[in-house]
Design a protein around this motif. Sequence first.
Motif, PDB file in Angstrom:
ATOM      1  N   SER A  72       0.840  -1.192   0.000  1.00 35.70           N
ATOM      2  CA  SER A  72       0.000   0.000   0.000  1.00 35.70           C
ATOM      3  C   SER A  72       0.884   1.255   0.000  1.00 35.70           C
ATOM      4  O   SER A  72       2.083   1.178   0.294  1.00 35.70           O
ATOM      5  CB  SER A  72      -0.896   0.006   1.241  1.00 35.70           C
ATOM      6  OG  SER A  72      -0.101   0.151   2.405  1.00 35.70           O
ATOM      7  N   ILE A  73       0.266   2.386  -0.276  1.00 38.38           N
ATOM      8  CA  ILE A  73       1.002   3.655  -0.220  1.00 38.38           C
ATOM      9  C   ILE A  73       1.450   3.922   1.217  1.00 38.38           C
ATOM     10  O   ILE A  73       2.566   4.371   1.457  1.00 38.38           O
ATOM     11  CB  ILE A  73       0.143   4.810  -0.775  1.00 38.38           C
ATOM     12  CG1 ILE A  73      -0.108   4.600  -2.270  1.00 38.38           C
ATOM     13  CG2 ILE A  73       0.815   6.162  -0.539  1.00 38.38           C
ATOM     14  CD1 ILE A  73      -1.082   5.568  -2.892  1.00 38.38           C
ATOM     15  N   ALA A  74       0.589   3.596   2.178  1.00 44.06           N
ATOM     16  CA  ALA A  74       0.966   3.759   3.583  1.00 44.06           C
ATOM     17  C   ALA A  74       2.142   2.841   3.923  1.00 44.06           C
ATOM     18  O   ALA A  74       3.029   3.214   4.684  1.00 44.06           O
ATOM     19  CB  ALA A  74      -0.220   3.447   4.493  1.00 44.06           C
ATOM     20  N   GLY A  75       2.155   1.651   3.331  1.00 47.97           N
ATOM     21  CA  GLY A  75       3.259   0.713   3.547  1.00 47.97           C
ATOM     22  C   GLY A  75       4.574   1.275   3.043  1.00 47.97           C
ATOM     23  O   GLY A  75       5.623   1.053   3.652  1.00 47.97           O
ATOM     24  N   LEU A  76       4.515   1.989   1.920  1.00 51.91           N
ATOM     25  CA  LEU A  76       5.726   2.643   1.411  1.00 51.91           C
ATOM     26  C   LEU A  76       6.253   3.631   2.445  1.00 51.91           C
ATOM     27  O   LEU A  76       7.450   3.665   2.731  1.00 51.91           O
ATOM     28  CB  LEU A  76       5.434   3.423   0.115  1.00 51.91           C
ATOM     29  CG  LEU A  76       5.309   2.677  -1.182  1.00 51.91           C
ATOM     30  CD1 LEU A  76       5.026   3.668  -2.310  1.00 51.91           C
ATOM     31  CD2 LEU A  76       6.555   1.877  -1.477  1.00 51.91           C
ATOM     32  N   ALA A  77       5.350   4.430   2.980  1.00 51.13           N
ATOM     33  CA  ALA A  77       5.750   5.440   3.963  1.00 51.13           C
ATOM     34  C   ALA A  77       6.339   4.777   5.206  1.00 51.13           C
ATOM     35  O   ALA A  77       7.370   5.217   5.721  1.00 51.13           O
ATOM     36  CB  ALA A  77       4.557   6.316   4.341  1.00 51.13           C
ATOM     37  N   ARG A  78       5.693   3.688   5.656  1.00 59.70           N
ATOM     38  CA  ARG A  78       6.227   2.983   6.832  1.00 59.70           C
ATOM     39  C   ARG A  78       7.604   2.410   6.537  1.00 59.70           C
ATOM     40  O   ARG A  78       8.447   2.307   7.419  1.00 59.70           O
ATOM     41  CB  ARG A  78       5.274   1.862   7.258  1.00 59.70           C
ATOM     42  CG  ARG A  78       4.036   2.366   7.970  1.00 59.70           C
ATOM     43  CD  ARG A  78       3.231   1.238   8.578  1.00 59.70           C
ATOM     44  NE  ARG A  78       2.645   0.347   7.591  1.00 59.70           N
ATOM     45  CZ  ARG A  78       1.437   0.482   7.057  1.00 59.70           C
ATOM     46  NH1 ARG A  78       0.668   1.503   7.416  1.00 59.70           N
ATOM     47  NH2 ARG A  78       0.983  -0.384   6.175  1.00 59.70           N
ATOM     48  N   GLY A  79       7.836   2.068   5.271  1.00 62.67           N
ATOM     49  CA  GLY A  79       9.137   1.540   4.871  1.00 62.67           C
ATOM     50  C   GLY A  79      10.169   2.624   4.608  1.00 62.67           C
ATOM     51  O   GLY A  79      11.310   2.324   4.259  1.00 62.67           O
ATOM     52  N   GLY A  80       9.763   3.879   4.731  1.00 64.14           N
ATOM     53  CA  GLY A  80      10.691   4.984   4.535  1.00 64.14           C
ATOM     54  C   GLY A  80      10.824   5.441   3.096  1.00 64.14           C
ATOM     55  O   GLY A  80      11.680   6.257   2.772  1.00 64.14           O
ATOM     56  N   VAL A  81       9.970   4.940   2.201  1.00 63.31           N
ATOM     57  CA  VAL A  81      10.023   5.346   0.793  1.00 63.31           C
ATOM     58  C   VAL A  81       9.063   6.518   0.613  1.00 63.31           C
ATOM     59  O   VAL A  81       7.849   6.338   0.608  1.00 63.31           O
ATOM     60  CB  VAL A  81       9.640   4.182  -0.153  1.00 63.31           C
ATOM     61  CG1 VAL A  81       9.654   4.639  -1.603  1.00 63.31           C
ATOM     62  CG2 VAL A  81      10.572   3.006   0.057  1.00 63.31           C
ATOM     63  N   THR A  82       9.626   7.698   0.475  1.00 68.50           N
ATOM     64  CA  THR A  82       8.797   8.895   0.341  1.00 68.50           C
ATOM     65  C   THR A  82       9.015   9.593  -0.993  1.00 68.50           C
ATOM     66  O   THR A  82       8.240  10.467  -1.364  1.00 68.50           O
ATOM     67  CB  THR A  82       9.095   9.893   1.480  1.00 68.50           C
ATOM     68  OG1 THR A  82      10.493  10.201   1.466  1.00 68.50           O
ATOM     69  CG2 THR A  82       8.718   9.310   2.836  1.00 68.50           C
ATOM     70  N   GLU A  83      10.058   9.217  -1.698  1.00 66.33           N
ATOM     71  CA  GLU A  83      10.384   9.839  -2.978  1.00 66.33           C
ATOM     72  C   GLU A  83       9.970   8.925  -4.126  1.00 66.33           C
ATOM     73  O   GLU A  83       9.878   7.710  -3.951  1.00 66.33           O
ATOM     74  CB  GLU A  83      11.900  10.088  -3.059  1.00 66.33           C
ATOM     75  CG  GLU A  83      12.430  11.046  -2.019  1.00 66.33           C
ATOM     76  CD  GLU A  83      11.852  12.444  -2.148  1.00 66.33           C
ATOM     77  OE1 GLU A  83      11.771  12.955  -3.276  1.00 66.33           O
ATOM     78  OE2 GLU A  83      11.464  13.015  -1.113  1.00 66.33           O
ATOM     79  N   PRO A  84       9.757   9.493  -5.309  1.00 67.55           N
ATOM     80  CA  PRO A  84       9.471   8.660  -6.480  1.00 67.55           C
ATOM     81  C   PRO A  84      10.676   7.757  -6.770  1.00 67.55           C
ATOM     82  O   PRO A  84      11.821   8.146  -6.511  1.00 67.55           O
ATOM     83  CB  PRO A  84       9.282   9.662  -7.614  1.00 67.55           C
ATOM     84  CG  PRO A  84       9.180  10.988  -6.975  1.00 67.55           C
ATOM     85  CD  PRO A  84       9.777  10.910  -5.619  1.00 67.55           C
TER      86      PRO A  84
END
Length: 137
Positions: A72-84
């Motif tokens: 999920s998009i939230a999962g990306l954020a939790r994983g520290g991925v905030t940039e394209p």
Amino acid sequence: MSSQQSPQTMKPATAAKKLGVYLPATPASFQEGVVTRAELNELQANPPEWLSELRRNGPHPRPVVAAKLGVSIAGLARGGVTEPLTTEQIEALKQERPEWLEKERATQAEVRKETARIKQQKLEKEEKAEERAAGRD
């Protein structure tokens, strides 16, 4: 008296979202103008080289990155991925299989499973209700 309808237009950010591309990576001419519905349809039907290249190699916006990674998009954020990320960076993450990615993929799989269960349960309830209604006729 006949009035001509003006073509439906959208902001470049909206068009980029519909095209699944990262707006800052698009050409300046795309970013600075407005996009008509007809132009969007044409871009989707016959993508120019810049659009094909962005879709192929990125950088990709977060929804595309999340989909390619199966999280999920939230999962990306939790994983520290905030940039394209570029396609190359996404593939590298898939190869590295960091702990956060495995955890988020498992979470996403559970969410999909639960969504399917709820959908099935709802269908069964609707079928029972229809059977009861048919029995009263």
